[in-house]
Design an enzyme around this catalytic site. Structure first.
Site, mmCIF file in Angstrom:
data_model
loop_
_atom_site.group_PDB
_atom_site.id
_atom_site.type_symbol
_atom_site.label_atom_id
_atom_site.label_comp_id
_atom_site.label_asym_id
_atom_site.label_seq_id
_atom_site.Cartn_x
_atom_site.Cartn_y
_atom_site.Cartn_z
ATOM 1 N N ASP A 190 -51.260 -101.896 -66.475
ATOM 2 C CA ASP A 190 -50.173 -101.209 -65.787
ATOM 3 C C ASP A 190 -49.860 -99.861 -66.419
ATOM 4 O OD1 ASP A 190 -47.762 -101.384 -63.933
ATOM 5 O OD2 ASP A 190 -46.752 -101.187 -65.868
ATOM 6 N N GLU A 252 -54.136 -98.728 -63.793
ATOM 7 C CA GLU A 252 -53.249 -98.009 -62.891
ATOM 8 C C GLU A 252 -52.894 -96.683 -63.555
ATOM 9 O OE1 GLU A 252 -48.936 -98.590 -60.678
ATOM 10 O OE2 GLU A 252 -49.151 -99.020 -62.815
#
Length: 475
Positions: A190, A252
């Site tokens: 993330d 990401e």
């Protein structure tokens, strides 16, 4: 385990655990519920699943604020339930990616209390600089333990870790190892572009150009040269890859497309958000897929837990055509749960659970006309199961579910680069080898390309493609 080449062309299904399947009647999805539905995922012909965070969390950011990386949130189950899920997925030929959050923890994580040097904390009477948080407001808050100001790039409940401290690196590597030792194949990492901030904490200048990707207005008012895309990120990824050479890593990085290759030197995949944000602009889509398909390791998606669903943004008919786009261009593809049935945004809830308005994208999966998600009131209400559900689409010729299954089967014969790409007059066209794709975004029927029809998202009208439809032909 997939080979490096297979990873870069993989199709991965994103599961939002809280909203997939409730197994114990508390209205919240859980790991045993996911395990009970893995056959559905396997039937889609995908290569694996990505689970949004399942770790212990006070849920200030619905799991992206982790209080203990080595414990499963009790509402989802326990470590044994995670083991059962991984084992069953492997039996079905699916790899499993967990969602890891390395940039920040929960403010309730014991690390924050016990190891202030693991975080970015500075003494003083006022915030150290002008940095803004992604979700709005200043990126600094007063430390509840009286140690000054702490940095948070997202919610105040998510203090940033200091990856310049080798103890942080060791602790996070320990998290990766714990789950890989239990059989997890890899991780979606993330917010990797926010892993480091400027060591000198210098002010950021005013923005002098428009961002390529959408940002909230106050965040977009600054040029983020000291808080995003810092060079130390790539050293951290290099170290992570060396420690876990066989892990499947997807990052990401919410950055310009041209910045993705630096991440892809060390990981298998990195998401390209430009396609999602191109919306229905066929000229822009053509430009994005031409540029992105030249980047080995690009990962495409058209929905996820942070953005409005494809079925709402593009409409149900065009959402089926968009599936053709997602699964026929070069690169990896990620399917958000529910997109395979054309699920749309839900009504949300009052008061909202997510403070920046993402509840509407996270409503439960719809399995049958009654919902099928839980026998209790769901944490978010069902959206429209009587209209849109898995059971009702089984074996229906032009249902989204049927189209997704056809596309994953067809995908295996798609090779080579994109050629003959155009996006004129509301029509997207491109070719891969002997396969030609036409997606009609316009309101008028258009001539169908010559060749054997392999797949269409609507019944063709003679030799024309209806509005909001796609056709694939073999020349």
């Amino acid at each position: 385990m997939l080979t490096p080449t297979q990873r870069r062309n993989a199709v991965i299904y994103q599961v939002y655990p809280r909203s997939f399947q409730d197994s114990n009647g508390d209205g919240i999805g859980d790991l045993d519920g996911i395990t009970s539905r893995l056959e559905h995922i396997a039937s889609l012909g995908v290569d694996g699943i990505w689970l949004s965070p399942i770790f212990a969390s006070p849920q200030a950011d619905v799991g992206y604020d982790v209080s203990d990386y080595l414990t499963v949130a009790p509402e989802y189950g326990d470590v044994a339930a995670a083991d059962r899920l991984v084992a069953r997925a492997h039996e079905l030929g699916l790899i499993v990616l967990f969602d890891i959050v390395p940039c920040h923890t929960s403010i309730e994580n014991a690390w924050f209390r016990d190891h202030p040097d693991w975080y970015i904390i500075r003494e003083g009477d006022k915030p150290p600089n002008n940095w803004t948080a992604t979700f709005g407001g200043l990126a600094w808050d007063r430390d509840p333990y009286g140690r000054g100001w702490y940095c948070h790039m997202f919610y105040p409940e998510q203090p940033n870790l200091n990856w310049r401290n080798p103890e942080v690196v060791a602790a996070m590597h320990g998290v990766f190892k714990f789950w890989m030792d239990r059989g997890v194949d890899g991780f979606r990492i993330d917010a990797i572009d926010r892993l480091f901030v400027d060591e000198q904490l210098r002010d950021e200048p005013a923005a002098d150009e428009e961002y390529e990707l959408w940002e909230r207005p106050d965040y977009a008012s600054l040029k983020h040269i000291h808080t995003v895309n810092q060079p130390e990120i790539f050293d951290a990824l290099r170290s992570l890859r060396a420690a876990f050479p066989n892990a499947f890593f997807a990052t990401e990085a919410y950055v310009a497309m041209e910045q993705l290759p630096a991440y892809l030197e060390h990981v298998d995949l990195s998401f390209c958000f430009q396609l999602l944000q191109a919306e229905r602009d066929t000229a822009k889509i053509a430009d994005v897929i031409c540029r992105g398909s030249k980047i080995p390791g690009v990962a495409w998606m058209l929905s996820n837990h942070d953005f409005s669903r494809l079925g709402t943004r593009w409409g149900p008919d065009l959402a089926r055509a968009a599936a053709v786009l997602l699964l026929t261009i070069p690169g990896a593809a990620f399917i958000y749960q529910g997109d395979e049935i054309g699920q749309v945004d839900g009504p949300g809830i009052e008061p909202p659970i997510d403070r920046v308005g993402r509840d509407a994208y996270r409503h439960p999966m719809q399995w049958d006309e009654s919902g099928g998600f839980s026998n209790a009131d769901a944490w978010l209400p069902m959206t429209d199961p009587e209209r849109c559900n898995v059971a009702g689409q089984e074996n229906a010729t032009y249902s989204p579910l049927t189209i997704y299954r056809q596309l994953t089967a067809l995908r295996r014969e798609l090779t080579g680069e994109l050629t003959d790409v155009s996006g004129n007059d509301g029509v997207l066209r491109y070719t891969r080898g002997a396969i030609s794709v036409v997606i009609n975004f316009s309101a008028d029927a258009i001539p169908a390309p010559a060749g054997e029809v392999v797949l269409s998202t609507k019944q063709l009208r003679g030799d024309t493609v209806p509005p909001s439809a796609a056709v694939i032909v073999r020349r």
